[in-house]
Write a protein that holds these residues in place. Structure first.
Motif, PDB file in Angstrom:
ATOM      1  N   LEU A 158     -14.437  22.821  58.278  1.00  0.00           N
ATOM      2  CA  LEU A 158     -13.900  21.312  57.913  1.00  0.00           C
ATOM      3  C   LEU A 158     -12.677  21.556  57.194  1.00  0.00           C
ATOM      4  CD1 LEU A 158     -17.508  19.511  57.542  1.00  0.00           C
ATOM      5  CD2 LEU A 158     -15.826  19.446  59.559  1.00  0.00           C
ATOM      6  N   GLY A 159     -12.442  22.947  56.872  1.00  0.00           N
ATOM      7  CA  GLY A 159     -11.172  23.278  55.943  1.00  0.00           C
ATOM      8  C   GLY A 159     -11.429  23.083  54.385  1.00  0.00           C
ATOM      9  N   ILE A 160     -12.787  23.147  54.123  1.00  0.00           N
ATOM     10  CA  ILE A 160     -13.439  23.429  52.835  1.00  0.00           C
ATOM     11  C   ILE A 160     -13.500  24.690  52.552  1.00  0.00           C
ATOM     12  CG2 ILE A 160     -14.965  22.564  51.072  1.00  0.00           C
ATOM     13  CD1 ILE A 160     -15.192  19.977  52.816  1.00  0.00           C
ATOM     14  N   ASP A 161     -12.971  25.445  51.644  1.00  0.00           N
ATOM     15  CA  ASP A 161     -13.460  26.886  51.293  1.00  0.00           C
ATOM     16  C   ASP A 161     -13.885  26.937  50.155  1.00  0.00           C
ATOM     17  OD1 ASP A 161     -13.323  29.672  51.273  1.00  0.00           O
ATOM     18  OD2 ASP A 161     -11.000  29.873  50.983  1.00  0.00           O
ATOM     19  N   LEU A 162     -15.478  27.662  50.437  1.00  0.00           N
ATOM     20  CA  LEU A 162     -16.035  28.057  49.015  1.00  0.00           C
ATOM     21  C   LEU A 162     -16.342  29.247  49.129  1.00  0.00           C
ATOM     22  CD1 LEU A 162     -18.895  25.221  49.637  1.00  0.00           C
ATOM     23  CD2 LEU A 162     -16.928  25.201  48.117  1.00  0.00           C
ATOM     24  N   SER A 163     -15.810  29.981  47.982  1.00  0.00           N
ATOM     25  CA  SER A 163     -15.822  31.632  48.056  1.00  0.00           C
ATOM     26  C   SER A 163     -16.805  31.745  47.138  1.00  0.00           C
ATOM     27  CB  SER A 163     -14.474  32.160  47.768  1.00  0.00           C
ATOM     28  OG  SER A 163     -13.311  31.624  48.391  1.00  0.00           O
TER      29      SER A 163
END
Length: 239
Positions: free
Chosen positions: A212-217
């Motif tokens: 969804l375009g949400i980057d959680l690293s």
């Protein structure tokens, strides 16, 4: 003297409101617990209780280090012609190629010609990144994935996310302890499975959010706090 109307002041918390709030919290926690339990059962249903050879060959084989017999099983698949080359991903920085080949005396010639070592990967996510680089450099479109049965669901999540264009064929390694006793009779195995389930859910969540375009690293530790470190081959990083 305080009148009765003062007790019903709008600023005073209502007993009925507090009860409803308490009931809502309990209901939410109960639903969350049931959902987690159902998810855990679904996770367990993915774990194979016996090893089964792949039903077809692939361009290459990748083994993710971190558990006993993973590398030797991967070498057996390579020797049987299930893949052209083998990548051992997550090799410990202090282990050289000669150290690993000595631990596989029956496969030294095969090791020298057809095995690549990855020292960069330190967890499953970086295993996937290094495997993608290796597979794309060699033009491989299909891979047999070798790792422990409890680790396979998360490994497939990470690898399929990193390489959507590569077909993945799982080969789940089943340890001796898993065969010898039911997992629910061992507190150590139960903790391992519960923590692996948490990491699997976290990986699924991160991958879906990235879609969804949400980057959680974020990365979870490999073992829950206070757990003894499992014994691993000297060649292995933690997974």
């Amino acid at each position: 003297m305080t009148s009765q109307s003062d007790d019903k002041s709008p600023n005073a918390p209502s007993h009925a409101t507090a009860s409803r709030l308490y009931a809502t919290i309990v209901a939410v926690l109960a639903i969350a617990f049931v959902a987690a339990a159902i998810g855990f059962v679904a996770f367990l249903s993915q774990l194979r209780g016996a090893e089964k050879r792949p039903d077809r060959q692939a361009d290459g084989i990748v083994v993710l280090t971190g558990g006993s017999s993973r590398v030797s099983d991967a070498m057996e698949l390579l020797a049987a012609g299930y893949g052209k080359r083998l990548l051992i991903s997550g090799v410990h920085p202090t282990s050289g190629a000669s150290d690993i080949s000595r631990s596989l005396p029956e496969s030294q010639s095969l090791f020298n010609c057809c095995v690549d070592l990855d020292y960069s990967a330190v967890n499953t996510r970086s295993n996937a990144a290094e495997t993608r680089r290796w597979a794309h450099d060699r033009g491989f479109k299909s891979l047999i994935v070798v790792t422990s049965n409890y680790h396979m669901p998360r490994a497939i999540v990470e690898l399929s996310h990193a390489m959507p264009d590569v077909a993945l064929i799982p080969f789940a390694v089943v340890g001796d302890k898993w065969r010898e006793e039911p997992w629910w009779t061992s507190s150590t195995t139960l903790r391992l499975l519960l923590w692996e389930y948490v990491k699997y859910v976290a990986a699924e969540l991160r991958v879906r959010l990235e879609g969804l375009g949400i980057d959680l690293s974020f990365e979870l530790p490999d073992q829950p706090a206070g757990s003894p470190q499992p014994r691993r081959p000297a060649t292995a990083q933690a997974n």
